[in-house]
Write a protein that holds these residues in place. Sequence first.
Motif, short mmCIF file in Angstrom:
data_model
loop_
_atom_site.label_atom_id
_atom_site.label_comp_id
_atom_site.label_asym_id
_atom_site.label_seq_id
_atom_site.Cartn_x
_atom_site.Cartn_y
_atom_site.Cartn_z
N HIS A 185 0.85 -1.19 0.00
CA HIS A 185 0.00 0.00 0.00
C HIS A 185 0.88 1.24 0.00
N VAL A 186 1.02 1.86 -1.16
CA VAL A 186 1.97 2.95 -1.31
C VAL A 186 1.43 4.23 -0.67
N ARG A 203 5.93 6.19 -7.99
CA ARG A 203 6.16 5.96 -6.56
C ARG A 203 6.30 4.47 -6.26
N GLU A 204 5.46 3.64 -6.89
CA GLU A 204 5.56 2.20 -6.66
C GLU A 204 6.90 1.64 -7.12
N LEU A 205 7.48 2.24 -8.16
CA LEU A 205 8.79 1.79 -8.65
C LEU A 205 9.94 2.50 -7.94
N GLY A 250 19.97 12.88 -3.91
CA GLY A 250 19.34 12.48 -2.67
C GLY A 250 18.54 13.59 -2.00
N GLY A 251 18.14 13.32 -0.75
CA GLY A 251 17.49 14.34 0.05
C GLY A 251 15.98 14.33 0.07
N ALA A 269 11.66 6.95 -2.02
CA ALA A 269 11.68 5.48 -2.11
C ALA A 269 11.67 4.81 -0.74
N ALA A 270 11.78 5.58 0.33
CA ALA A 270 11.97 4.99 1.66
C ALA A 270 10.75 4.23 2.15
#
Length: 265
Positions: A125-126, A189-191, A244-245, A249-250
């Motif tokens: 569940h994203v 977002r899922e990837l 980054g930042g 993906a976390a």
Amino acid sequence: MAAKTAEIAVIGGSGFYSFLDDTDELEVETPYGEPSAPVTVGEAGGKRVAFLPRHGREHAQPPHRINYRANLWALASLGVRRVVAPCAVGGLRPEVAPGDLVVPDQLVDRTWGRTQTFVEKGAAHVPFADPYCPVLSSALAGQDGVSRGGTMVVVEGPRFSTRAESQHYAAQGWTLINMTGHPEAVLARELLLCYAPIAVVTDMDAGIDAGAGVGQAEVFAMFDRNIERLKTLLARAIATVPDGGCGCAAWADDIDLPYDVPGRS
């Protein structure tokens, strides 16, 4: 592990069928079928950039028939981790006008017939409360002539809205209307990809202006008038994107995802 062919991608909108000079063209196979077109890879802003026209090279794919899963998976398979997504939008409120460039910060989905997830079994569940990458959004909004903020409502298409629909969307406080921003954003977002749109306001939607309403010719003409401006702006924004930042993906760090994510060990 995905080959690091490119680090950032641009998905071109209506009339935006090429971006880079001196490119390599790649035919990419995916588990979800064919992408809209071959991916071209070159350099912009000092970075390796992949480009994919969302609708295909000759606008062969209407918004409700685009293979969004194949497009995003193809880019991820090339090592892309960040996606910038120019798109044509209508304006819903007086704070925007044709010719404006806007980086929205929220999305409302009013599509209904599209496959909008890679999840076909199991649980994943994203989180999607904030649909766009803050780092990419800041890089885009930091360019001259670009504003930030507002909600983009995405409708199924391919028809334009009735006046009543347009007035309803405006009454909710939504700013922009579009046909391609979903499911593109959530699939990214899922990837585990960072994703941010930059919207070119091509017209005021049917319920906002009196007259004949929105027509395809005016939408395409306005987007075409802004293509070179958009290309220059994108190259400058790409150059300023830091590493980054953002943490996009976390969300999946402790989840066994029930689908394949290219590059994830």
